[in-house]
Design an enzyme around this catalytic site. Structure first.
Site, PDB file in Angstrom:
ATOM      1  N   GLY A  71       5.388   0.651  -2.310  1.00  0.00           N
ATOM      2  CA  GLY A  71       6.797   0.298  -2.352  1.00  0.00           C
ATOM      3  C   GLY A  71       7.217  -0.384  -3.634  1.00  0.00           C
ATOM      4  CG  ASN A 151      10.539  -9.081   2.772  1.00  0.00           C
ATOM      5  OD1 ASN A 151      11.680  -9.071   2.318  1.00  0.00           O
ATOM      6  ND2 ASN A 151       9.583  -9.838   2.272  1.00  0.00           N
ATOM      7  CD  GLN A 179       8.634  -5.349   6.158  1.00  0.00           C
ATOM      8  OE1 GLN A 179       8.363  -5.203   7.346  1.00  0.00           O
ATOM      9  NE2 GLN A 179       7.726  -5.732   5.276  1.00  0.00           N
ATOM     10  N   GLY A 200       3.304   3.228   2.735  1.00  0.00           N
ATOM     11  CA  GLY A 200       2.552   3.733   3.867  1.00  0.00           C
ATOM     12  C   GLY A 200       1.943   2.685   4.774  1.00  0.00           C
ATOM     13  CG  HIS A 201       0.565  -1.301   3.376  1.00  0.00           C
ATOM     14  ND1 HIS A 201       0.512  -2.638   3.701  1.00  0.00           N
ATOM     15  CD2 HIS A 201       1.349  -1.226   2.275  1.00  0.00           C
ATOM     16  CE1 HIS A 201       1.222  -3.339   2.837  1.00  0.00           C
ATOM     17  NE2 HIS A 201       1.743  -2.499   1.965  1.00  0.00           N
ATOM     18  CB  THR A 237      -5.332  12.889 -10.235  1.00  0.00           C
ATOM     19  OG1 THR A 237      -5.689  13.442 -11.498  1.00  0.00           O
ATOM     20  CG2 THR A 237      -5.931  13.731  -9.124  1.00  0.00           C
ATOM     21  CB  CYS A 325       4.605 -10.117  -2.299  1.00  0.00           C
ATOM     22  SG  CYS A 325       4.384  -8.438  -1.665  1.00  0.00           S
TER      23      CYS A 325
END
Length: 395
Positions: A71, A151, A179, A200-201, A237, A325
């Site tokens: 994010g 959040n 969120q 994703g997490h 990649t 964070c």
């Protein structure tokens, strides 16, 4: 001691179904998607299929989804690239005072490079003041960035109203939905969203993978250079296992959203009700109803949030005092200060965020522990002792 995990806003447990979907891409399907032989092309096709699954959650087109490392990268890309692409039209950005630091620090970076940023205030519930946002719009405004859901306190913003305003004025609209994605329904067309960030997490996918939705026609340039991946907009990649895992998590989130939200909301409301009724001098942070279904944020007067977290951990309970964070900071949350709380109250914050795996028994165990811990900490507080004494004298 069994762990009671109530910090799902920080990260979620990767779903077993997600892990299962990812595993073959570490060992069997390991080809580089840029390779022209079959082993690589199989993975290229798998990425295309994953892109479609994520787009379906947003009502977006497949080609509007660009994979990132999370994010924070998506937020940085949206703001920096938009300013680079549209800077000739103007140098003014609008955001709010309660954004994640991935937005706030990026805005500070852009201010150092000649852009002017207006930070709009929020009300006592953390809802952006729409009259102030409207008044902030200038002829040189090129971008509005407002998070979908906060959040820390869980408040949902009037994204549709903001999006419609931005579209009417010909201004790009970005939302940090880290969120919200997978928790609440999002339709990028109905809400007039031009760019959207997710990670994703936060919805039972793996860490280190996210995406940026960029509406077709928005002229956002490359953020990372050095390759032609992601239709020449993001070199490097591709993280194939991560992409596959995030897509599987998004698919599950879409299929289970309504049932999961109802379950989480019922437990959340039970948690809130018990805390407010059974722990004196506590308050709920954020909007009482327009909030994420799994978020409960509190402040407890006369205690320090850090001490509360340490003692909760001794009971096997994981929570947080705000954004993951900034967990190493001793400063009070900028979000709590923005909704008008004084420093001494903001310091006593606790955020508990649930998942579909959370049980009522775990909630009750947590509240019982909270009652004991808050009482213990207050018994050692001279401020609380003086407060109680004054309360008795005034009667």
């Amino acid at each position: 001691m069994k762990t009671i995990y109530l910090d799902n806003a920080a990260t979620t447990r990767t779903s077993p179904a997600v892990v299962e979907a990812m595993l073959p891409y570490f060992s069997e399907h390991y080809g580089n998607p840029s390779a022209i032989y079959g082993l690589g092309q199989e993975n290229k096709n798998a990425i295309s299929e994953a892109r479609g699954k994520i787009a379906a959650v947003l009502g977006a087109q497949d080609r509007e989804i660009y994979f990132t490392a999370g994010g924070s990268e998506a937020d940085n890309w949206a703001l920096k690239a938009a300013c680079e692409a549209y800077g000739a039209r103007g140098k003014h950005i609008i955001t709010t005072r309660i954004e994640h630091h991935a937005i706030l620090h990026t805005c500070e970076y852009l201010e150092q490079r000649g852009f002017d940023v207006t930070y709009v205030d929020v009300d006592e519930y953390g809802v952006v003041k729409m009259d102030e946002l409207r008044a902030a719009i200038r002829p040189d405004t090129i971008l509005i960035s407002v998070m979908f859901a906060n959040n820390e306190i869980g408040t949902l913003q009037p994204i549709g109203e903001i999006g419609a305003l931005a579209r009417e004025r010909g201004i790009l609209f970005h939302t940090d939905a880290v969120q919200a994605f997978g928790q609440v329904p999002i339709d990028v067309d109905a809400l007039h969203i031009d760019m959207l960030s997710a990670s994703g997490h936060k919805f039972h996918g793996p860490k280190g993978i996210g995406f940026l939705y960029i509406r077709q026609g928005v002229k956002i340039r490359s953020f990372l250079h050095g390759g032609a991946q992601e239709r020449k907009r993001r070199a490097g990649t591709e993280n194939v296992p991560g992409i596959i895992g995030m897509a599987k998590a998004a698919e599950i989130a879409r299929e289970t959203m309504a049932e999961r939200a109802a379950q989480e909301q019922a437990l959340r409301d039970h948690l809130i009700r018990r805390v407010l009724e059974e722990i004196p001098y506590s308050r709920l942070n954020g909007h009482p109803s327009d909030r994420l279904p799994n978020n409960a944020s509190f402040c407890f007067r006369f205690i320090e949030g850090e001490s509360l977290l340490i003692l909760l951990e001794q009971h096997g309970i994981c929570g947080s005092s705000g954004s993951a964070c900034t967990s190493g900071s001793l400063d009070p949350s900028h979000v709590l200060l923005a909704i008008g709380l004084p420093h001494e109250i903001a310091h006593g914050s606790l955020r508990l965020t649930l998942s579909e795996e959370t049980t009522r028994e775990e909630i009750d165990t947590t509240v019982d522990a909270l009652k004991e811990i808050v009482a213990r900490l207050r018994s050692m507080s001279p401020l609380y002792e003086d407060f109680v004494k004054r309360q008795k004298e005034s009667r």
